[in-house]
Design a protein around this motif. Structure first.
Motif, PDB file in Angstrom:
ATOM      1  N   GLY A  98       0.775  -1.231   0.000  1.00  0.00           N
ATOM      2  CA  GLY A  98       0.000   0.000   0.000  1.00  0.00           C
ATOM      3  C   GLY A  98       0.804   1.277   0.000  1.00  0.00           C
ATOM      4  O   GLY A  98       0.246   2.356   0.228  1.00  0.00           O
ATOM      5  N   ASN A 100       2.731   4.331   1.157  1.00  0.00           N
ATOM      6  CA  ASN A 100       2.933   5.087   2.403  1.00  0.00           C
ATOM      7  C   ASN A 100       1.788   4.801   3.380  1.00  0.00           C
ATOM      8  O   ASN A 100       0.909   5.621   3.609  1.00  0.00           O
ATOM      9  CB  ASN A 100       3.020   6.589   2.096  1.00  0.00           C
ATOM     10  N   SER A 101       1.830   3.636   3.967  1.00  0.00           N
ATOM     11  CA  SER A 101       0.704   3.130   4.753  1.00  0.00           C
ATOM     12  C   SER A 101       0.743   3.540   6.216  1.00  0.00           C
ATOM     13  O   SER A 101      -0.275   3.514   6.896  1.00  0.00           O
ATOM     14  CB  SER A 101       0.674   1.605   4.687  1.00  0.00           C
ATOM     15  N   ASN A 104      -0.999   0.889   8.429  1.00  0.00           N
ATOM     16  CA  ASN A 104      -2.456   0.731   8.492  1.00  0.00           C
ATOM     17  C   ASN A 104      -2.850  -0.738   8.348  1.00  0.00           C
ATOM     18  O   ASN A 104      -2.016  -1.609   8.060  1.00  0.00           O
ATOM     19  CB  ASN A 104      -3.162   1.617   7.465  1.00  0.00           C
ATOM     20  N   ALA A 107      -2.015  -2.647   5.108  1.00  0.00           N
ATOM     21  CA  ALA A 107      -0.603  -3.005   5.001  1.00  0.00           C
ATOM     22  C   ALA A 107      -0.284  -4.212   5.872  1.00  0.00           C
ATOM     23  O   ALA A 107       0.488  -5.102   5.477  1.00  0.00           O
ATOM     24  CB  ALA A 107       0.272  -1.825   5.402  1.00  0.00           C
ATOM     25  N   ASP A 110      -1.283  -7.196   4.025  1.00  0.00           N
ATOM     26  CA  ASP A 110      -0.352  -7.469   2.936  1.00  0.00           C
ATOM     27  C   ASP A 110       0.927  -8.133   3.446  1.00  0.00           C
ATOM     28  O   ASP A 110       1.448  -9.056   2.815  1.00  0.00           O
ATOM     29  CB  ASP A 110       0.004  -6.178   2.202  1.00  0.00           C
ATOM     30  N   ALA A 176      -3.570   8.051   5.233  1.00  0.00           N
ATOM     31  CA  ALA A 176      -3.127   6.660   5.094  1.00  0.00           C
ATOM     32  C   ALA A 176      -4.046   5.703   5.839  1.00  0.00           C
ATOM     33  O   ALA A 176      -4.271   4.564   5.413  1.00  0.00           O
ATOM     34  CB  ALA A 176      -1.695   6.515   5.606  1.00  0.00           C
ATOM     35  N   TRP A 177      -4.578   6.181   6.958  1.00  0.00           N
ATOM     36  CA  TRP A 177      -5.483   5.367   7.757  1.00  0.00           C
ATOM     37  C   TRP A 177      -6.943   5.563   7.350  1.00  0.00           C
ATOM     38  O   TRP A 177      -7.845   4.944   7.930  1.00  0.00           O
ATOM     39  CB  TRP A 177      -5.300   5.686   9.241  1.00  0.00           C
TER      40      TRP A 177
END
Length: 259
Positions: A98, A100-101, A104, A107, A110, A176-177
């Motif tokens: 993701g 620049n996560s 979160n 991510a 993932d 990001a969140w």
């Protein structure tokens, strides 16, 4: 004061984006080095390993801001970090997770997918977490989970180890969140017990102008040093300086459980 801090952190991370991403230009074609091959593990997941070597373990790499996990094919600093591990038989796996996560939940999913895929592909559960800057946030969050208590440890380069309240309101972290950033996103807010008997090696610079001291390596060591084993290695320069990518030290740290 709050607005001033936000402006400072935004500007500092803008500098980091230039350092890591090369002013937004696309990275050169991958060339991981002689004898190193790249495996495609699935969408936005890859592995770097020494050709024809039996896997000694898996290094899960958690990338920094404006990176995507392909750094080992074109960035000299990352290659310097990975080279000793790769030559020792470790497989380095990474994912875009993701972008620049800031750790979160998407991510985290993932990275769990990456770990499961790598374990199945390389037939080993021996594992080391490693990451730089922003990437240390999801690494620490995963390391706190019981499933990963038995891994070799975690190596952080210029680590961002927490999201204190003053940072949770920064626009691009909120974005990001996709909304309010929960306290659970901040490893520094965790109970000390979650890192009991965990091992960390953090490379950090006293001249780092990007990561606030309240969310850096020393802050983590002060907060969790009695429960975890936190080793601090001082490097030179500013954030993610080349001297902070201590591949030989990372390998020695990784080999701790074989002594």
């Amino acid at each position: 004061m709050r607005e001033h801090l936000h402006r400072f952190f935004f500007c500092a991370l803008a500098v980091l984006a230039v350092v890591v991403a090369g002013c937004g230009s696309p990275p050169p074609a991958e060339d991981p080095g002689a004898g190193i091959v790249t495996d495609d593990l699935g969408p936005d997941m890859r592995a770097y390993r020494e050709d024809n070597a039996d896997p000694a373990g898996i290094v899960v790499w958690f990338h920094g801001m404006d990176s995507d996990g392909t750094e080992f094919g074109h960035n000299p600093k990352h290659r310097h970090f990975a080279e000793p591990l790769l030559r020792d038989g470790w497989v380095v796996v990474s994912a875009s997770a993701g972008g620049n996560s800031f750790g979160n939940e998407a991510a985290m999913t993932d990275y769990r997918r990456l770990i499961n895929r790598a374990r199945a592909e390389y037939g080993t559960r021996r594992m080391l977490f490693a990451g730089e800057s922003m990437g240390v946030l999801p690494a620490l969050r995963l390391y706190a989970e019981p499933e990963f208590a038995g891994i070799v440890g975690l190596v952080g380069v210029s680590p961002l180890t927490g999201l204190p309240p003053t940072l949770r309101g920064v626009d691009f972290i909120v974005d990001a969140w996709d909304g309010p950033v929960p306290q659970s996103a901040d490893p520094l807010s965790s109970k000390a017990a979650v890192y009991e008997q965990r091992r960390m090696l953090f490379f950090y610079s006293t001249g780092d102008t990007v990561v606030p001291s309240a969310a850096g390596a020393r802050a983590f060591a002060i907060r969790f040093g009695k429960a975890a084993t936190v080793t601090l290695e001082i490097c030179e320069g500013d954030h993610v300086d080349g001297s902070c990518y201590g591949g030989d030290a990372a390998l020695a740290f990784a080999e701790h459980d074989r002594r």
